[in-house]
Design an enzyme around this catalytic site. Structure first.
Site, mmCIF file in Angstrom:
data_model
loop_
_atom_site.group_PDB
_atom_site.id
_atom_site.type_symbol
_atom_site.label_atom_id
_atom_site.label_comp_id
_atom_site.label_asym_id
_atom_site.label_seq_id
_atom_site.Cartn_x
_atom_site.Cartn_y
_atom_site.Cartn_z
ATOM 1 N N TYR A 107 0.824 -1.212 0.000
ATOM 2 C CA TYR A 107 0.000 0.000 0.000
ATOM 3 C C TYR A 107 0.857 1.261 0.000
ATOM 4 C CZ TYR A 107 -3.583 -3.398 1.324
ATOM 5 O OH TYR A 107 -4.408 -4.488 1.363
ATOM 6 N N HIS B 19 -0.092 -12.111 0.661
ATOM 7 C CA HIS B 19 -0.945 -11.090 0.058
ATOM 8 C C HIS B 19 -1.326 -11.404 -1.399
ATOM 9 C CE1 HIS B 19 -1.536 -6.409 -0.374
ATOM 10 N NE2 HIS B 19 -2.600 -7.091 -0.717
HETATM 11 P P1 NAD Z 1 -13.278 0.210 1.133
HETATM 12 O O1 NAD Z 1 -14.416 -0.468 0.489
HETATM 13 O O2 NAD Z 1 -13.143 0.147 2.597
HETATM 14 O O3 NAD Z 1 -13.293 1.728 0.630
HETATM 15 C C1 NAD Z 1 -12.303 2.633 1.013
HETATM 16 C C2 NAD Z 1 -12.618 4.015 0.450
HETATM 17 O O4 NAD Z 1 -13.817 4.490 1.047
HETATM 18 C C3 NAD Z 1 -11.532 5.041 0.793
HETATM 19 O O5 NAD Z 1 -11.443 5.974 -0.258
HETATM 20 C C4 NAD Z 1 -12.077 5.705 2.052
HETATM 21 O O6 NAD Z 1 -11.577 7.009 2.203
HETATM 22 C C5 NAD Z 1 -13.562 5.728 1.748
HETATM 23 N N1 NAD Z 1 -14.417 5.736 2.957
HETATM 24 C C6 NAD Z 1 -14.273 5.033 4.094
HETATM 25 N N2 NAD Z 1 -15.283 5.317 4.960
HETATM 26 C C7 NAD Z 1 -16.079 6.222 4.340
HETATM 27 C C8 NAD Z 1 -17.273 6.895 4.714
HETATM 28 N N3 NAD Z 1 -17.857 6.691 5.879
HETATM 29 N N4 NAD Z 1 -17.808 7.768 3.815
HETATM 30 C C9 NAD Z 1 -17.251 7.982 2.609
HETATM 31 N N5 NAD Z 1 -16.113 7.378 2.200
HETATM 32 C C10 NAD Z 1 -15.527 6.495 3.058
HETATM 33 O O7 NAD Z 1 -11.975 -0.385 0.435
HETATM 34 P P2 NAD Z 1 -10.513 -0.751 0.925
HETATM 35 O O8 NAD Z 1 -9.880 0.374 1.662
HETATM 36 O O9 NAD Z 1 -9.826 -1.302 -0.260
HETATM 37 O O10 NAD Z 1 -10.752 -1.967 1.920
HETATM 38 C C11 NAD Z 1 -10.587 -1.853 3.307
HETATM 39 C C12 NAD Z 1 -9.270 -2.447 3.783
HETATM 40 O O11 NAD Z 1 -9.250 -3.855 3.563
HETATM 41 C C13 NAD Z 1 -8.012 -1.939 3.057
HETATM 42 O O12 NAD Z 1 -7.610 -0.670 3.555
HETATM 43 C C14 NAD Z 1 -7.044 -3.061 3.362
HETATM 44 O O13 NAD Z 1 -6.557 -2.931 4.679
HETATM 45 C C15 NAD Z 1 -7.944 -4.293 3.256
HETATM 46 N N6 NAD Z 1 -7.929 -4.891 1.897
HETATM 47 C C16 NAD Z 1 -7.082 -5.948 1.677
HETATM 48 C C17 NAD Z 1 -6.991 -6.497 0.416
HETATM 49 C C18 NAD Z 1 -6.048 -7.653 0.181
HETATM 50 O O14 NAD Z 1 -5.426 -8.119 1.116
HETATM 51 N N7 NAD Z 1 -5.921 -8.153 -1.026
HETATM 52 C C19 NAD Z 1 -7.736 -5.986 -0.643
HETATM 53 C C20 NAD Z 1 -8.607 -4.940 -0.385
HETATM 54 C C21 NAD Z 1 -8.688 -4.402 0.895
#
Ligand code: NAD
Length: 317
Positions: free
Chosen positions: A56, A119
């Protein structure tokens, strides 16, 4: 905050987890000081699961999270990853994993990790993950540098196969259970439950699709999915509701996933997302959302090696 058991680890994690990828400016530029305040507020409010990766922001998210956690490390269950370092750079070899953990520990300013995950395993070779990567993670567990080991990825079939063949504590799957898609429950939840593996659901907002700001430019979903997502967002807004809170609540209602990881980098989003704990979704709204989503429900995009893809992807390629 509410807590749930993380599989058979004996650990309880907060049902809302802090996804730290936005701290690495993955979605858009963020303010590091505000990110620090968001981490601190989340801990104060009872969030204990924090998830990050060297990938990230090419190590930026780990670096910033490490700074934000200084003096608070003992309050969190800290998860990071290994094996993915760039959009198309993967290395699941033992040597790289052993080097990776040392780099992560340094950036995260700690001497141990609570969870180390391979990952995006669908970009690797199944045999190498099962015979090399997981045993290397297990060795790190025995050494005390890591408390638990896990895998993450998009391809549910690949995650399931690994879970059946190797010894893992957790699985993190993303964009497979939220208002736009629920095939997690067909392809993975039953096995995870049976094997008593801790299941973490990531990306409740479908990586930004279910937000007012919308999807980031790099988002891999087909246009029709993004359009359906914006219609869901509009529908919630017309009813005076925050679409992201509705989507998060939908995920919190899942009966087995231990935690839902939502990406956060601001105190506003932390506070907003906590409101999901006390928000019930009106069944009439849910029915309207289902109607909008129906034509694109469970749409996948290609991710990783073709041989590791879920069948629906392989056949539509
Ligand atoms: P998400 O669906 O959580 O969306 C994140 C986006 O939504 C960001 O732009 C954030 O600023 C925004 N957001 C968050 N809360 C909000 C709110 N209340 N109102 C408006 N916007 C809001 O997607 P993500 O961040 O990809 O997924 C969450 C976490 O899961 C990641 O940060 C990561 O730690 C993990 N993840 C892991 C993998 C993997 O291991 N392959 C893949 C995807 C995500």
């Amino acid at each position: 905050m509410r807590f749930r058991a993380l599989g058979s680890t004996g650990v309880s994690v907060s049902v809302i987890g802090f996804g730290a990828s936005p701290l690495g400016d993955v979605f858009h530029q963020t303010d590091p000081e505000e990110g620090k305040r968001a981490v601190s507020l989340a801990i104060q409010q009872g969030i204990n699961l924090f998830d990050v990766s060297p990938y990230y922001g090419k190590t930026l998210a780990e670096e910033r999270l490490g700074i934000a956690l200084q003096g608070r490390r003992d309050k969190v269950f800290l998860a990071t990853k290994c094996g993915r370092y760039d959009a198309d750079f993967f290395d699941f070899s033992a040597a790289r994993i052993e080097k990776s953990i040392e780099e992560s520990l340094r950036r995260l300013r700690t001497d141990h990790l609570d969870l180390l995950q391979a990952h995006d395993v669908e970009f690797g070779d199944l045999r190498q993950i099962v015979e090399v990567a997981i045993p290397t993670l297990q060795k790190l567990k025995q050494s005390g540098k890591v408390r638990f080991v896990g895998i993450t990825g998009y391809s549910l079939g690949m995650l399931r196969k690994i879970a059946e063949q190797a010894n893992i504590d957790t699985i993190l799957s993303y964009c497979r259970y939220n208002p736009l898609i629920t095939d997690l429950d067909v392809l993975l939840t039953p096995s995870a439950r049976e094997l008593k593996i801790g299941l973490i659901n990531a990306s409740p907002l479908h990586m930004g699709v279910l937000t007012e700001r919308g999807a980031p430019p790099w988002h891999p979903a087909p246009l029709a999915v993004k359009e359906a997502g914006s219609r869901v967002v509009q529908l919630c807004k017309q009813q005076g509701l925050d679409p992201s809170i509705v989507a998060l609540r939908f995920c919190l209602d899942h009966p087995y996933t231990a935690s839902t990881l939502v990406g956060m980098s601001s105190t506003k989003h932390v506070m907003d997302n906590l409101r999901a704990l006390d928000t019930a979704i009106d069944p009439a709204l849910l029915a309207q959302m289902r109607q909008i989503v129906e034509p694109v429900k469970d749409t996948l995009w290609p991710s990783g090696r073709l041989e590791n893809a879920d069948t629906a992807v392989a056949t539509t390629l």
